[in-house]
Design a protein around this motif. Sequence first.
Motif, PDB file in Angstrom:
ATOM      1  N   TRP A 116     -10.430  -3.333  -3.887  1.00 53.00           N
ATOM      2  CA  TRP A 116      -9.139  -3.042  -4.304  1.00 53.00           C
ATOM      3  C   TRP A 116      -8.743  -1.535  -4.365  1.00 53.00           C
ATOM      4  CZ3 TRP A 116      -7.198  -0.545  -8.732  1.00 53.00           C
ATOM      5  CH2 TRP A 116      -5.662  -0.789  -8.808  1.00 53.00           C
ATOM      6  N   TYR A 117      -9.615  -1.019  -5.045  1.00 54.53           N
ATOM      7  CA  TYR A 117      -9.126   0.414  -4.806  1.00 54.53           C
ATOM      8  C   TYR A 117      -9.447   1.161  -3.486  1.00 54.53           C
ATOM      9  CZ  TYR A 117      -9.728   5.372  -6.017  1.00 54.53           C
ATOM     10  OH  TYR A 117      -9.588   6.791  -6.102  1.00 54.53           O
ATOM     11  N   GLY A 177      -9.064  -0.392  -0.318  1.00 54.36           N
ATOM     12  CA  GLY A 177      -8.065  -0.761   0.242  1.00 54.36           C
ATOM     13  C   GLY A 177      -6.643  -0.102   0.029  1.00 54.36           C
ATOM     14  N   HIS A 178      -6.339   0.047  -1.242  1.00 57.52           N
ATOM     15  CA  HIS A 178      -5.112   1.011  -1.182  1.00 57.52           C
ATOM     16  C   HIS A 178      -5.142   2.356  -0.686  1.00 57.52           C
ATOM     17  CE1 HIS A 178      -4.052  -2.049  -4.121  1.00 57.52           C
ATOM     18  NE2 HIS A 178      -2.787  -1.604  -4.348  1.00 57.52           N
ATOM     19  N   ARG A 179      -6.397   2.997  -0.744  1.00 59.15           N
ATOM     20  CA  ARG A 179      -6.699   4.212  -0.227  1.00 59.15           C
ATOM     21  C   ARG A 179      -6.617   4.370   1.296  1.00 59.15           C
ATOM     22  NH1 ARG A 179     -11.209   8.105  -2.501  1.00 59.15           N
ATOM     23  NH2 ARG A 179      -9.796   9.330  -1.393  1.00 59.15           N
ATOM     24  N   ILE A 223      -4.426   2.266   2.968  1.00 53.18           N
ATOM     25  CA  ILE A 223      -3.302   2.120   2.979  1.00 53.18           C
ATOM     26  C   ILE A 223      -2.567   3.336   2.830  1.00 53.18           C
ATOM     27  CG2 ILE A 223      -1.256   0.721   2.341  1.00 53.18           C
ATOM     28  CD1 ILE A 223      -2.896  -1.457   1.674  1.00 53.18           C
ATOM     29  N   ASP A 224      -2.960   3.979   1.986  1.00 54.81           N
ATOM     30  CA  ASP A 224      -2.091   5.428   1.820  1.00 54.81           C
ATOM     31  C   ASP A 224      -2.889   6.365   2.714  1.00 54.81           C
ATOM     32  OD1 ASP A 224      -0.793   4.239  -0.280  1.00 54.81           O
ATOM     33  OD2 ASP A 224      -2.483   4.884  -1.894  1.00 54.81           O
TER      34      ASP A 224
END
Length: 601
Positions: free
Chosen positions: A269-270, A272-274, A276-277
Amino acid sequence: MPQVLPRIVRLALRYRGLVALAIACSVGAAVFSLTLPRLFGHAVDQAHLLLSDGAASPQAVQSALLTTALLVIGAASLRGLLTGWGGYVAEVVSQKVAYDLRMDFFQQLQRLSFGFHDRIHSGDLITRGMLDLEGTRAFIQGGMMQSLTLILLLSAATFMMVSTDPVMAALALAFVPIAGWALGRMGFLLRVTWLRVQQLMAVLTLTMEENLQGIRVVRAFSAKAFELAKFDKAAGDALQYSFKRITLRFRAVSAMTLSYYGSMALLLWYGGHRVIDGAMSVGRLTEFLTYMTLLQAPIRQIAMIFASAARATSSGGRLFEILDLKAEITDAPGARPLAAAQGVLRFEHVDFDYEPGRPILRDVSFEVRPGQTLGVVGAPGSGKSTIANLIPRFYDVTGGRITIDGQDIREVSLASLREYVGLVQQEAFLFDTTVTNNVAYADPWAAEDRIVGAARTAQLHDYIAGLPTGYSTRVGERGVALSGGQRQRMSIARGVVPGPGVMIFDDSTAAIDAVTERKVREALAQATQTKATIIIAHRLSSLMHADQIIVLEEGRVVEQGDHASLLQNGGVYAELYALQTRAEPGADDQVQVQAPAEVRA
């Protein structure tokens, strides 16, 4: 654990070369394992870069991925090879340690005194020497070496993840405290459970051993149902604690697995967000996920390591408990071999008790010279067999002393004393081997004529000669192929072969019929005419010919003299004689000895 496990490790370190080789294999396997996440991450980033670059041809992408794939295959193959070789070497070390422990344990059982064997059952000793020893051995491969591999992987992977991204590393390793608590609790409870399991397995072994030894009694009294119920209870108790052990492992593994996948979900989760960013590449996230996947198998092995350590702690504790015992009967400092010239055996005011406060012998004194025969008679429990056991120093006297030619037997070496003293015991135990090997047990290199001569003395040669293979015939387990009287006569032959200076016959003709006993006694008189001889018997016919007879009552010598004088005194001996004999009409001094009914049968 702090005492037992380091001791097991020290046993393994006797083979430092093999342990070093196993460690080297573990280090090499860990190194190649840790290269895999980097290779996968590099491959993903490389493929993403090539695909995002419109100028890159499909052939270039395929070539780059093929190179990475070959590197992954090579690293995985080398890791598998080193892991397999390291496991093989670890198994070799564990088996060598098991061999050492078996030899040490068996040697210790030979060293420990009769007093120890009186207190502990052989079934428990068999369990310790088999199951407990196996649990101790298994820790070397399943615990010690696996722990080393796990520590290497965790340490290196943690360092590489922390140095790459501390936050991602923290999320990846978030499961460690939960898993540590669950496994620590499991290890403590498993230790207690394993100890109880081993104790119950000892009971189970004892039950089976007794049943097999007494199988004829069981069949004779139709006690099959009772024995089955007893064995079922012992097996059921062991099964119950085995279920507890399985439950403990299941709970710990479940908590560890749940926390592990929880950490992986947080990481995904963490990360994946990084991605995406744009703060992290896909390859870096793949690298972290590969690290966790790589650690999955070793992490699951933690439960096995803790279980192995728990079993080794309980099993090793029970095993070392026996190995650390000090023998009660040992050579005194500076003990010298027995120097027997005349061979005079003397009891000087001897006291003895098996348990403090419960005396067996009290102020017993007598002397036996070479060529003389001493008879010992008394009621059951009066201390007759105790006298036989004290002379070869199976036990130490608690008062007074026993001497041979003035030498206290506690001050001479045990080997020389037991070589000089021959004991034919009540229980005629025979080994499952040939007649020759049983008769020559005390002197394996005895010449054939000595073996045959001993068999003739015991009135057994004619029977042996009639067997299909003569002296090469196997007697079966505990001599089941022979009758009770034949077993006793073979035991007598075994005691005669070495030609000891003192001969002791502890009720060794009880199962022999009166006619054969007379022949054996006459032959023994020739074989022992230059030796000090002690005959312990319930039947007075076995010792009426003795030069001197002592009568024991509650551990004291109440009468002493030859057969005629003891009869004339009209005391305890005369009463026993009257009970065992009856005068025939017209007889003067002749008596007919009535053999016990079971012997006549």
